[in-house]
Design an enzyme around this catalytic site. Structure first.
Site, PDB file in Angstrom:
ATOM      1  N   ASP A 173       0.936  -0.989   0.026  1.00  0.00           N
ATOM      2  CA  ASP A 173      -0.129   0.085   0.006  1.00  0.00           C
ATOM      3  C   ASP A 173       0.885   1.278   0.246  1.00  0.00           C
ATOM      4  O   ASP A 173       1.463   1.445   1.056  1.00  0.00           O
ATOM      5  CB  ASP A 173      -0.850   0.136   1.431  1.00  0.00           C
ATOM      6  CG  ASP A 173      -1.702   1.260   1.299  1.00  0.00           C
ATOM      7  OD1 ASP A 173      -1.465   2.297   0.863  1.00  0.00           O
ATOM      8  OD2 ASP A 173      -2.803   0.960   1.713  1.00  0.00           O
ATOM      9  N   HIS A 174       0.982   2.004  -1.118  1.00  0.00           N
ATOM     10  CA  HIS A 174       2.274   2.957  -1.299  1.00  0.00           C
ATOM     11  C   HIS A 174       1.851   3.992   0.057  1.00  0.00           C
ATOM     12  O   HIS A 174       2.908   4.646   0.013  1.00  0.00           O
ATOM     13  CB  HIS A 174       2.267   3.487  -2.431  1.00  0.00           C
ATOM     14  CG  HIS A 174       1.245   4.411  -3.055  1.00  0.00           C
ATOM     15  ND1 HIS A 174       0.016   4.204  -3.502  1.00  0.00           N
ATOM     16  CD2 HIS A 174       1.423   5.877  -2.952  1.00  0.00           C
ATOM     17  CE1 HIS A 174      -0.524   5.313  -3.804  1.00  0.00           C
ATOM     18  NE2 HIS A 174       0.194   6.300  -3.543  1.00  0.00           N
ATOM     19  N   HIS A 236      -5.764   2.622   1.461  1.00  0.00           N
ATOM     20  CA  HIS A 236      -4.996   3.876   1.746  1.00  0.00           C
ATOM     21  C   HIS A 236      -5.573   4.610   3.064  1.00  0.00           C
ATOM     22  O   HIS A 236      -5.213   4.901   4.053  1.00  0.00           O
ATOM     23  CB  HIS A 236      -4.987   5.140   0.783  1.00  0.00           C
ATOM     24  CG  HIS A 236      -4.368   4.682  -0.485  1.00  0.00           C
ATOM     25  ND1 HIS A 236      -3.348   3.681  -0.559  1.00  0.00           N
ATOM     26  CD2 HIS A 236      -4.593   4.925  -1.756  1.00  0.00           C
ATOM     27  CE1 HIS A 236      -2.993   3.417  -1.893  1.00  0.00           C
ATOM     28  NE2 HIS A 236      -3.759   4.031  -2.565  1.00  0.00           N
TER      29      HIS A 236
HETATM   30  C1  BG6 Z   1      -3.715   5.079  -5.924  1.00  0.00           C
HETATM   31  C2  BG6 Z   1      -5.213   5.110  -6.651  1.00  0.00           C
HETATM   32  O1  BG6 Z   1      -3.631   3.858  -5.310  1.00  0.00           O
HETATM   33  O2  BG6 Z   1      -3.530   6.135  -5.300  1.00  0.00           O
HETATM   34  C3  BG6 Z   1      -5.397   6.534  -7.454  1.00  0.00           C
HETATM   35  O3  BG6 Z   1      -5.399   3.938  -7.446  1.00  0.00           O
HETATM   36  C4  BG6 Z   1      -5.099   7.622  -6.668  1.00  0.00           C
HETATM   37  O4  BG6 Z   1      -6.657   6.458  -7.965  1.00  0.00           O
HETATM   38  C5  BG6 Z   1      -3.737   7.337  -5.994  1.00  0.00           C
HETATM   39  O5  BG6 Z   1      -4.907   8.613  -7.443  1.00  0.00           O
HETATM   40  C6  BG6 Z   1      -3.366   8.615  -4.856  1.00  0.00           C
HETATM   41  O6  BG6 Z   1      -1.908   8.478  -4.464  1.00  0.00           O
HETATM   42  P1  BG6 Z   1      -1.272   9.648  -3.958  1.00  0.00           P
HETATM   43  O7  BG6 Z   1      -0.029   9.021  -3.764  1.00  0.00           O
HETATM   44  O8  BG6 Z   1      -1.093  10.432  -5.262  1.00  0.00           O
HETATM   45  O9  BG6 Z   1      -2.075  10.138  -2.646  1.00  0.00           O
END
Ligand code: BG6
Length: 484
Positions: A173-174, A236
């Site tokens: 989960d990045h 997230h």
């Molecule tokens: C991704 C989603 O996991 O996270 C995207 O699939 C979203 O829809 C993105 O835009 C948002 O990531 P960050 O790091 O820009 O907040």
């Protein structure tokens, strides 16, 4: 920093966008650390009939760095693969040949940068040709979404567990790789003053906001099927929620931290469907630009009722949090990029100051706003006396900004890839956690909830006002906004 073992980093889906945009730059960033570059060999795998040189050329392009050319020539390789199992035999032979040629001890990372529908088949094919068994360690890395509901996540866990044990599985989960998300742990457990206030006696509610000005972009094929609950909330936002709500772990280790997060999810009450707001953006204006409705975006069916916005409350039935709502809200085509956690403290029980009604809570309660992006940092809102006659109060902020103290923040993928290579699972999602999270949200997927429209560039559907009276359409209270 933990030392890096010599290894082969196998990327499935090597010709894809994620590899170019995130993985190669993150790997390159790591290679700049002393002693890392010599240890890491990369094998790109995909269906396209590319040569090693084609892959190296793509990598050079993604990295835009002349100095790297030499390293690419010696450390990057490519293997084309189709769907039949003989191609996996060829892959195994190539892996073994590269290991022999470069004197690698059999340490292997298998990074699945692939469409979720093929995760299970790919892991099984890896296992069937014996790539998961070597004299070194083997690890498999899986991007989100992990399953599309509880049953599919359980099934995927079962398929992967046939070939890899839980301590070899890295579910990404990045958000967990973001420095500011990890800082939630430092903030909570490195600062006794906050931790002693972190409970139902002192906190009235917590608001977790992940707002994006972007629309669906070119990802309609995936997103229209998934919807925002699966794309953002199940992973997230739920990560942010658990990090705020968890108990202090006994140690700063993967088992202890992940165990506490699972406990929070297990103590979270089933979500009351009548309190969930789903929305879908209509045409509107975002950052002075006119943008189309979701249904008019490329690849989106014109009768789609996929949600692009979600707001809902979570309640944790434990001693610390009983009765305190955690409001999660997130959407596409909102006015700005903002990821933040606002912890609203209870108001003073009585007011001794002259206010309009003279009652308690006429004085603004304290709010702690933790901004995860952009302009990372935190603000503590408190009341001061306005200079001049009489006792007039004004809200001011104590603020800390990451960039002022530390300069630019590394990308999440660099952190995560380093942890994969060094074998630290703290920032990855355990199978128990992914299933506990799906257990919470799966009933909503089948609930056929109404999807309200909202104009692009607004803060979501009007229905949110009933759930969150202070977060009404188009009005984020100034006291909750972090400094731009
Ligand atoms: C991704 C989603 O996991 O996270 C995207 O699939 C979203 O829809 C993105 O835009 C948002 O990531 P960050 O790091 O820009 O907040």
């Amino acid at each position: 920093m933990a030392p890096i073992d010599p290894h082969l980093f196998v990327i499935f889906g090597a010709t894809g966008d994620l590899t170019k945009r995130k993985l190669l730059p993150a790997l390159y960033h790591l290679m700049q650390e002393a002693g890392v570059a010599e240890q890491c060999y990369i094998l790109g795998v995909a269906r396209s009939e590319w040569s090693d040189d084609d892959f190296r050329a793509e990598a050079r392009d993604a990295l835009a760095d002349e100095e790297l050319g030499h390293w690419c020539d010696e450390h990057l390789f490519y293997q084309s693969i189709g769907s039949n199992s003989q191609r996996y035999d060829a892959l195994r032979d190539r892996v073994e040949a590269l290991e022999a040629a470069h004197d690698l001890p059999g340490n292997r990372v298998f990074y699945l940068s692939l469409p979720p529908a093929v995760y299970g088949d790919t892991v099984e094919a890896i296992g069937e040709v014996g790539l998961n068994a070597s004299d070194g360690w083997t690890r498999v890395v899986i991007e989100k979404p992990f399953g599309h509901d509880l049953a599919s996540a359980q099934q995927l866990n079962e398929r992967i567990h046939r070939h890899f044990s839980e301590d070899e599985i890295y579910r990404i989960d990045h958000y967990l790789g973001k420095e500011t998300v990890q800082n939630l742990l430092a903030f909570r457990f490195g600062n006794a003053i906050f931790e002693s206030l972190w409970n139902r006696d002192r906190i009235e509610r917590v608001e977790v906001t992940v707002a994006e000005p972007l629309g669906v972009g070119t990802r309609a094929g995936y997103y229209d099927d998934a919807g925002h609950l699966r794309d953002m909330v199940q992973n997230h936002l739920t990560q942010l929620f658990t990090l705020v709500a968890m108990e202090p772990p006994a140690t700063f280790g993967a088992d202890a931290i992940r165990g506490e997060k699972v406990k929070v999810l297990r103590a979270t009450r089933a979500i009351d469907k009548s309190q969930v707001v789903f929305g879908q953006y209509d045409a509107g204006t975002v950052a002075d630009e006119e943008v189309p409705a979701y249904r008019a975006e490329d690849g989106v069916p014109d009768d789609s009722d996929t949600e692009t916005f979600v707001a809902l409350p979570l309640y944790v039935d434990n001693w610390r949090w009983q009765g305190v709502p955690f409001y999660l809200r997130t959407g596409k085509r909102l006015p700005e990029k903002r990821t933040q956690i606002a912890v609203h403290f209870r108001c003073a029980p009585v007011s001794i100051f002259e206010t309009e009604t003279g009652g308690a809570c006429d004085v603004n309660p304290n709010v702690l706003v933790i901004t995860l992006q952009p302009n990372e940092g935190f603000d503590l809102h408190f009341e001061v006396k306005k200079p001049g006659d009489g006792m007039q109060l004004a809200t001011q902020r104590l603020d800390f900004r990451y960039k002022d103290a530390f300069g630019p923040i590394p990308d999440a993928y660099s952190t995560l890839i380093r942890d994969i290579i060094t074998g630290d699972q703290t920032l990855f999602v355990h199978s128990d956690e992914v299933e506990a999270s799906w257990r919470l949200y799966t009933p909503l997927l089948a609930a056929d909830l109404p999807v309200h429209t909202y104009p692009a560039g607004s803060w979501g559907p009007e229905a949110v006002a009933q759930l969150l009276p202070r977060w009404t359409n188009g009005a984020v209270p100034a006291s909750e906004g972090a400094a731009a």
